[in-house]
Design a protein around this motif. Structure first.
Motif, short mmCIF file in Angstrom:
data_model
loop_
_atom_site.label_atom_id
_atom_site.label_comp_id
_atom_site.label_asym_id
_atom_site.label_seq_id
_atom_site.Cartn_x
_atom_site.Cartn_y
_atom_site.Cartn_z
N ARG A 88 0.82 -1.21 0.00
CA ARG A 88 0.00 0.00 0.00
C ARG A 88 0.85 1.27 0.00
O ARG A 88 0.34 2.36 -0.22
N ARG A 94 0.38 2.49 -7.87
CA ARG A 94 -1.08 2.46 -7.77
C ARG A 94 -1.71 3.58 -8.58
O ARG A 94 -2.78 3.40 -9.18
N ARG A 98 -4.42 2.93 -11.54
CA ARG A 98 -5.74 3.57 -11.51
C ARG A 98 -6.13 4.14 -12.87
O ARG A 98 -7.32 4.38 -13.11
N LEU A 104 -9.09 0.41 -8.21
CA LEU A 104 -8.16 -0.69 -7.89
C LEU A 104 -8.92 -1.94 -7.49
O LEU A 104 -8.54 -2.67 -6.57
#
Length: 505
Positions: A88, A94, A98, A104
């Motif tokens: 994370r 990420r 996206r 996600l």
């Protein structure tokens, strides 16, 4: 650098590095060749194309994904280069994902990541506080690898270094020291060293003696001691091509990117006033080049550039980068299912060459479909930092595979009686090792002495505390930003975990 409330995760101390400022769309015609269709190349191509730059993405293999690729085996099964954890803290990776999956939704949380020794000693990361230093204290108090007696032997000043980091200077502070030497100096209990430290070092495809202490310290800051995102991670819900790179490839096409697979670049052209690449006998002329290949291919292409009087020292720095030892991935389709209580992912220490075990039907749709049809499990075994002969001699690789299977039987005893329905063995030696021998400041960064050439990839120096897939995504964004900055175009903000430790002055 700045902090703001609209952070990309739960950590309110996450730091935003603003991209260059300028116009939203490039003025006039700009054409960039991106060499390499892995994470770094896709990240650079995405940012450039979103600003109106014409992009040609050239990938030597048959598919996108680079060293996180996956492919079909022709009978409904798939294979990849091995398990990857999508932490994370991977804010920039990420952000890239996206583009094709805004929510996600293709990433699934892994509930725990236990680390186990043959004597049964096990550490887990489920249920820990997420905010340091509470997370560190809770882990130590709960872990069977720490006792009051063993803690009295820990070198306190060395341990405090893990909480006093300050980037980018921390990388240089450990020049010349290996991760193994730092662990010796730390004097952690042997079981804690094996489980909580050495296992992670080997996940960088290197033996701790051949791995930079600066990278190890940065890793602990990023994943555990400096970030409030925690150490649990997510995994794609299907093979990487289906879940990630296929959708991103579609997104690139919608942006107008020309994606050419099976197009190995044989040479770079970077001269005053022009740039380009050669693909076989074809010359592709561009305004700039993003070199985002694996480290070995990058070294070969950089070595082929003529030294015009100002590239020599930089070419030497690129040549000084090294590949990690080979690693082995053994994927097994078993005739029966492993016990239900087995974790989806298990890190191991002391099980011969076995570094971890993945039970793929627990999270991968294709493996789950095979499991439902055949009543068996799809299990993947990894061996990192193998002997060099493993990449050169098939017999040596088979010996590692035999050892991995034997260690699986030791870790999951029920598998000893199971038939192997299908089997795939993969050996690769194209990952980078950040060793202690090359000073951090001398490692090649994103910008090069040639303004029309920039670098991206997990082997490229990045002064932020990022590594592996996140370093690839981050340097991909930074490579695009470097070119956009020269053209007066607004770039991409990048994010990072806090740049200082909780006890940094």
């Amino acid at each position: 650098m700045s902090q703001q409330q609209n952070v990309p995760g739960r950590d309110r101390r996450a730091v935003r590095i603003p991209g260059p400022r300028g116009t939203q769309i490039v003025s006039g015609e700009r054409h960039v060749a991106v060499v390499g269709g892995g994470i770094a190349g896709i990240a650079a191509a995405t940012v450039l194309a979103e600003r109106g730059v014409r992009v040609t993405l050239l990938e030597a293999s048959e598919r996108l994904g680079g060293r996180v690729a996956a492919w079909e085996l022709g009978d409904g099964r798939t294979m990849s280069r091995g398990f990857h954890a999508f932490f994370r803290q991977y804010y920039n990776l990420r952000a890239l994902l996206r583009r094709a999956d805004p929510g996600l939704s293709r990433l699934l949380p892994v509930e725990d990541y236990p680390l186990r020794r043959p004597d049964g000693v096990t550490d887990t990361f489920a249920g820990l506080p997420l905010t340091p230093p509470l997370s560190v204290a809770a882990f130590a108090l709960r872990s069977p690898t720490f006792t009051l007696r063993s803690l009295t032997k820990v070198d306190v000043p060395a341990a405090l270094e893990l909480l006093q980091v300050r980037f980018p200077g921390t990388h240089e502070r450990y020049d010349g020291e290996s991760a193994g030497a730092f662990l010796d100096r730390l004097r952690f209990p042997p079981a804690a060293r094996d489980l909580a430290l050495e296992v992670f070092a080997r996940s960088f495809f290197a033996d701790p003696q051949d791995f930079s202490a600066g990278e190890l310290v940065a890793m602990f800051h990023t994943y555990f001691m400096g970030s409030a995102e925690g150490l649990l991670f997510d995994v794609p819900d299907d093979d990487y091509d289906t879940a990630l790179w296929g959708p991103l490839g579609t997104h690139l096409a919608a942006l107008g990117v020309t994606v050419r697979t099976s197009a190995p670049v044989s040479a770079l052209v970077v001269e005053e006033g022009r740039a380009g690449v050669r693909v076989g006998e074809e010359q592709v002329d561009t305004d700039a080049v993003v070199l985002a290949t694996d480290p070995r291919a990058a070294r070969a292409l950089v070595a082929g550039l003529p030294d015009d009087g100002h590239l020599g020292a930089w070419q030497d720095a690129v040549a000084a980068t090294r590949n990690a030892p080979p690693f082995v991935v053994l994927r097994l389709w078993l005739g029966q299912r492993v016990d239900a209580e087995r974790p989806a992912f298990l890190g191991t220490s002391g099980f011969g060459p076995l570094d971890n075990i993945s039970v793929l039907e627990r999270f991968e749709a294709g493996a789950a479909a095979w499991s439902a049809e055949h009543g068996g499990s799809v299990v993947e075994l990894h061996a990192y930092a193998c002997d060099a002969e493993v990449a050169l001699e098939p017999a040596a690789a088979e010996r590692v595979a035999d050892a991995l299977l034997a260690e699986l039987h030791r870790a999951f005893p029920e598998t000893a009686a199971m038939s192997v329905v299908e089997r795939e063995l993969l050996v690769r030696d194209d990952c980078v090792v950040i060793g202690p021998d090359q000073p951090w400041a001398e490692r090649p960064g994103v910008r090069t002495p040639a303004p029309r050439l920039v670098l991206a990839g997990d082997w490229v120096r990045c002064d932020l505390p990022v590594a592996l897939m996140e370093r690839a995504a981050t340097t991909g964004f930074q490579a695009a930003n470097a070119l956009l900055d020269g053209w007066g175009v607004a770039g991409e903000d990048v994010w990072t975990v806090p740049l200082t430790g909780v006890l940094a002055r």
